[in-house]
Design a protein around this motif. Sequence first.
Motif, PDB file in Angstrom:
ATOM      1  N   ALA A 113       0.831  -0.780   0.091  1.00  0.00           N
ATOM      2  CA  ALA A 113      -0.057  -0.140  -0.088  1.00  0.00           C
ATOM      3  C   ALA A 113       0.868   1.303  -0.016  1.00  0.00           C
ATOM      4  N   VAL A 114       1.496   1.366   0.471  1.00  0.00           N
ATOM      5  CA  VAL A 114       2.503   2.316   0.899  1.00  0.00           C
ATOM      6  C   VAL A 114       3.664   2.643  -0.827  1.00  0.00           C
ATOM      7  N   LEU A 115       3.276   1.999  -1.456  1.00  0.00           N
ATOM      8  CA  LEU A 115       4.417   1.402  -2.305  1.00  0.00           C
ATOM      9  C   LEU A 115       3.557   1.957  -3.584  1.00  0.00           C
ATOM     10  N   ASP A 116       1.539   1.584  -3.272  1.00  0.00           N
ATOM     11  CA  ASP A 116       0.338   1.979  -4.863  1.00  0.00           C
ATOM     12  C   ASP A 116       0.580   3.433  -3.947  1.00  0.00           C
ATOM     13  N   ALA A 117       0.858   4.275  -2.938  1.00  0.00           N
ATOM     14  CA  ALA A 117       0.557   5.552  -2.611  1.00  0.00           C
ATOM     15  C   ALA A 117       2.346   6.280  -3.158  1.00  0.00           C
ATOM     16  N   LEU A 118       3.354   6.085  -3.063  1.00  0.00           N
ATOM     17  CA  LEU A 118       4.385   6.475  -3.898  1.00  0.00           C
ATOM     18  C   LEU A 118       3.879   6.693  -5.191  1.00  0.00           C
TER      19      LEU A 118
END
Length: 245
Positions: free
Chosen positions: A38-43
């Motif tokens: 989820a963090v990577l998607d947001a980035l």
Amino acid sequence: MIPVYNHEHAIGAVVAAVLARDLPCVLVDDASSPACAAVLDALAEADPQRITLLRHAVNRGKGGAVLTGVRHAAAVGFSHALQIDADGQHCTDDIPRFLQHAAAAPHSLIAGCPQYDDSVPTVRLYARYLTHVWVWINTLSLDIKDSMCGFRVYPLPSLIRLAQRKQLGERMNFDIEVLVRLYWDGVAIVNLPTRVAYPLDGVSHFRAGLDNLLISRLHATLFFGMLWRAPRLLARRLLPRRGAA
């Protein structure tokens, strides 16, 4: 190019530092947890022009993630790829210096040579030194100062050719093997001192049993590979090396 596996607490700061250098960033998610994904998607969604997110459906290891990233970089036309770890242990202020050396010696591999602070576990230092000794034996040289640091710049044509003809280790053995085999191929190594801390998020994916076994087996394999290359490796020391610095 950043291989990522469950470093959701540190990856944001690493990506921000890369983007601050006005560099495109390739993130390779090596089947991370939903929280990290989820963090990577947001980035990636926040800066799609500069961030490319690639994903493995199953965990393949750091080497597998690096190879996915460099193959993508080569396919879209880049000549070099700077690899940096996702856990924040590397000094991102040194990125311009690594790139400057790569520009000055484009056929060379620019390899980080860690300068540790007090956060490094003593046992890690001893283990690294043992690997250094084996690398010096297997290259018949002292040209590689550190073979385990994941902060480096690859000349992509040389690395892609190697990966096409040789199945490289995809776990923690990758960083060592690729450096030795590229050296065997005639690629000059430029060693750059760089500060390293352990790590920002306190997460290490080094598996003491399995990864040490893989690395030990790698050293043995490389030793026998060195034996028949020994005349050429020794002769190389008497000749000027292309791209050396």
